[in-house]
Design an enzyme around this catalytic site. Structure first.
Site, PDB file in Angstrom:
ATOM      1  N   GLY A  86      36.507  39.936  46.988  1.00 11.79           N
ATOM      2  CA  GLY A  86      37.618  39.907  46.327  1.00 11.79           C
ATOM      3  C   GLY A  86      38.189  39.058  48.240  1.00 11.79           C
ATOM      4  O   GLY A  86      38.905  38.166  48.075  1.00 11.79           O
ATOM      5  N   ASP A 134      42.049  41.841  48.166  1.00 10.25           N
ATOM      6  CA  ASP A 134      42.713  40.977  47.679  1.00 10.25           C
ATOM      7  C   ASP A 134      44.399  41.417  46.668  1.00 10.25           C
ATOM      8  O   ASP A 134      45.181  40.737  46.981  1.00 10.25           O
ATOM      9  CB  ASP A 134      41.286  40.171  47.383  1.00 10.25           C
ATOM     10  CG  ASP A 134      40.902  41.313  45.629  1.00 10.25           C
ATOM     11  OD1 ASP A 134      41.335  42.094  45.880  1.00 10.25           O
ATOM     12  OD2 ASP A 134      40.212  40.425  45.412  1.00 10.25           O
ATOM     13  N   ASP A 150      46.012  46.665  42.406  1.00 11.82           N
ATOM     14  CA  ASP A 150      46.600  47.021  41.365  1.00 11.82           C
ATOM     15  C   ASP A 150      46.727  48.688  41.095  1.00 11.82           C
ATOM     16  O   ASP A 150      48.189  48.604  41.745  1.00 11.82           O
ATOM     17  CB  ASP A 150      45.471  46.698  40.642  1.00 11.82           C
ATOM     18  CG  ASP A 150      45.681  46.152  38.717  1.00 11.82           C
ATOM     19  OD1 ASP A 150      47.464  46.064  38.755  1.00 11.82           O
ATOM     20  OD2 ASP A 150      44.742  45.874  37.882  1.00 11.82           O
ATOM     21  N   LYS A 166      50.392  44.530  43.027  1.00 13.77           N
ATOM     22  CA  LYS A 166      51.579  45.038  41.534  1.00 13.77           C
ATOM     23  C   LYS A 166      51.547  45.966  41.470  1.00 13.77           C
ATOM     24  O   LYS A 166      51.503  46.833  40.917  1.00 13.77           O
ATOM     25  CB  LYS A 166      50.507  44.760  40.347  1.00 13.77           C
ATOM     26  CG  LYS A 166      49.475  43.245  40.585  1.00 13.77           C
ATOM     27  CD  LYS A 166      48.796  43.053  38.894  1.00 13.77           C
ATOM     28  CE  LYS A 166      48.138  42.021  39.096  1.00 13.77           C
ATOM     29  NZ  LYS A 166      46.691  42.421  38.128  1.00 13.77           N
ATOM     30  N   PHE A 202      47.885  38.835  35.762  1.00 16.90           N
ATOM     31  CA  PHE A 202      46.567  38.781  35.697  1.00 16.90           C
ATOM     32  C   PHE A 202      46.282  37.700  36.107  1.00 16.90           C
ATOM     33  O   PHE A 202      47.008  36.315  35.821  1.00 16.90           O
ATOM     34  CB  PHE A 202      45.033  38.561  34.098  1.00 16.90           C
ATOM     35  CG  PHE A 202      43.363  38.506  34.962  1.00 16.90           C
ATOM     36  CD1 PHE A 202      43.672  39.370  34.930  1.00 16.90           C
ATOM     37  CD2 PHE A 202      43.018  37.425  35.309  1.00 16.90           C
ATOM     38  CE1 PHE A 202      41.947  39.552  36.035  1.00 16.90           C
ATOM     39  CE2 PHE A 202      42.056  37.833  35.437  1.00 16.90           C
ATOM     40  CZ  PHE A 202      41.487  38.550  36.020  1.00 16.90           C
ATOM     41  N   ASP A 228      38.811  36.470  40.936  1.00 17.70           N
ATOM     42  CA  ASP A 228      37.957  36.568  40.107  1.00 17.70           C
ATOM     43  C   ASP A 228      38.080  36.708  38.291  1.00 17.70           C
ATOM     44  O   ASP A 228      39.171  37.294  37.988  1.00 17.70           O
ATOM     45  CB  ASP A 228      36.418  36.751  39.891  1.00 17.70           C
ATOM     46  CG  ASP A 228      36.362  37.739  39.775  1.00 17.70           C
ATOM     47  OD1 ASP A 228      37.025  38.598  39.869  1.00 17.70           O
ATOM     48  OD2 ASP A 228      35.398  37.822  38.628  1.00 17.70           O
ATOM     49  N   ARG A 261      36.502  32.333  42.593  1.00 19.52           N
ATOM     50  CA  ARG A 261      37.042  32.674  43.362  1.00 19.52           C
ATOM     51  C   ARG A 261      37.269  31.697  44.523  1.00 19.52           C
ATOM     52  O   ARG A 261      37.725  31.349  45.936  1.00 19.52           O
ATOM     53  CB  ARG A 261      35.965  33.844  43.995  1.00 19.52           C
ATOM     54  CG  ARG A 261      35.535  34.928  42.932  1.00 19.52           C
ATOM     55  CD  ARG A 261      34.944  35.605  43.865  1.00 19.52           C
ATOM     56  NE  ARG A 261      33.977  36.411  43.705  1.00 19.52           N
ATOM     57  CZ  ARG A 261      35.293  38.075  42.816  1.00 19.52           C
ATOM     58  NH1 ARG A 261      35.990  38.111  43.451  1.00 19.52           N
ATOM     59  NH2 ARG A 261      34.231  38.744  42.336  1.00 19.52           N
TER      60      ARG A 261
HETATM   61  P1  IMP Z   1      42.584  48.430  41.478  1.00 14.66           P
HETATM   62  O1  IMP Z   1      41.651  49.671  41.870  1.00 14.66           O
HETATM   63  O2  IMP Z   1      42.932  48.937  39.587  1.00 14.66           O
HETATM   64  O3  IMP Z   1      43.958  49.129  42.165  1.00 14.66           O
HETATM   65  O4  IMP Z   1      42.546  47.230  41.309  1.00 14.66           O
HETATM   66  C1  IMP Z   1      41.346  47.156  41.992  1.00 14.66           C
HETATM   67  C2  IMP Z   1      40.466  45.221  42.271  1.00 14.66           C
HETATM   68  O5  IMP Z   1      40.575  44.520  40.321  1.00 14.66           O
HETATM   69  C3  IMP Z   1      41.333  44.113  43.086  1.00 14.66           C
HETATM   70  O6  IMP Z   1      40.275  44.529  43.883  1.00 14.66           O
HETATM   71  C4  IMP Z   1      40.637  43.148  41.753  1.00 14.66           C
HETATM   72  O7  IMP Z   1      39.198  42.948  42.285  1.00 14.66           O
HETATM   73  C5  IMP Z   1      40.245  43.811  40.744  1.00 14.66           C
HETATM   74  N1  IMP Z   1      41.821  43.132  40.180  1.00 14.66           N
HETATM   75  C6  IMP Z   1      42.801  43.510  39.949  1.00 14.66           C
HETATM   76  N2  IMP Z   1      43.672  42.706  39.591  1.00 14.66           N
HETATM   77  C7  IMP Z   1      43.236  41.537  39.383  1.00 14.66           C
HETATM   78  C8  IMP Z   1      43.992  40.207  38.913  1.00 14.66           C
HETATM   79  O8  IMP Z   1      44.876  40.567  38.180  1.00 14.66           O
HETATM   80  N3  IMP Z   1      42.967  39.607  38.689  1.00 14.66           N
HETATM   81  C9  IMP Z   1      41.422  39.514  39.635  1.00 14.66           C
HETATM   82  N4  IMP Z   1      41.225  40.622  39.737  1.00 14.66           N
HETATM   83  C10 IMP Z   1      41.847  41.991  39.371  1.00 14.66           C
END
Ligand code: IMP
Length: 178
Positions: free
Chosen positions: A48, A103, A106, A134, A155, A162, A168
């Site tokens: 990403g 990128d 979350d 977020k 989202f 993606d 992307r």
């Molecule tokens: P985390 O480990 O929950 O912080 O999420 C990390 C990964 O989830 C990011 O690097 C993204 O690849 C994916 N991700 C989280 N939120 C989104 C979104 O809103 N759109 C697309 N990909 C997301």
């Protein structure tokens, strides 16, 4: 910009290219200030981060090296279940200032795992720069050092992010149209 359809879902324009580029420049100038005199290594987290990474690095005026890594996850045989592995890191980061480029942050799971794995390689420091964050979804205590734009728990798609592998290549960010 118009509403677009990616696979089976509809997305509406959310963050323009101009706004994205302005926040990328802001993050770059903070990093340039904070790392004066240092020669950091920028580690992009695939897939990403590739667009943010490219634009960000164009505005970095430090002596630096760049590399990309990927966090893979597979089913382990022990009770903890999932095992994470970092692939792609060929550089020796011992004693180096490492800047992780994400990128989006979350839940923060990815970031915490990366931090855990990279810390064992004895870098001088590890900081995290993310284009999007977020806060409502974030479940960790780890500080996030550089944030481009904070967004609500929705989202988003485009500029590296993606939906099921698609979208992307969009040069701005869209949000799921619900
Ligand atoms: P985390 O480990 O929950 O912080 O999420 C990390 C990964 O989830 C990011 O690097 C993204 O690849 C994916 N991700 C989280 N939120 C989104 C979104 O809103 N759109 C697309 N990909 C997301």
């Amino acid at each position: 910009m118009d509403i677009i359809t990616v696979k089976d879902k509809s997305f509406r324009p959310y963050i323009s290219e101009e706004d994205l580029q302005a926040s990328v420049k802001k993050v770059a100038s903070k990093i340039n200030n904070d790392y004066k005199g240092s020669s950091p290594i920028f580690l992009g987290i695939l897939n990403g981060s590739f667009m943010f990474f490219g634009d960000l690095l164009k505005s970095i005026n430090l002596e630096c090296t760049v590399s990309f890594v990927k966090l893979t996850s597979y089913e382990g045989t022990d009770s903890t279940g999932k095992v994470n592995e970092l692939i792609g890191l060929k550089e020796d980061i011992e004693g180096k200032d490492v800047i992780l480029i994400e990128d989006i942050v979350d839940t923060g799971n990815t970031l915490v795992k990366l931090h855990e794995i990279l810390s064992k390689k004895n870098p001088k420091s590890i900081k995290i720069a993310t284009l999007l964050y977020k806060p409502e979804a974030y479940k960790k205590d780890h500080s996030i050092d550089y944030v481009g734009i904070e967004i609500p728990n929705a989202f988003v798609l485009g500029y590296g992010l993606d939906y099921d592998g698609l979208g992307r290549n969009l040069s701005s960010i869209y949000v799921l149209n619900e």
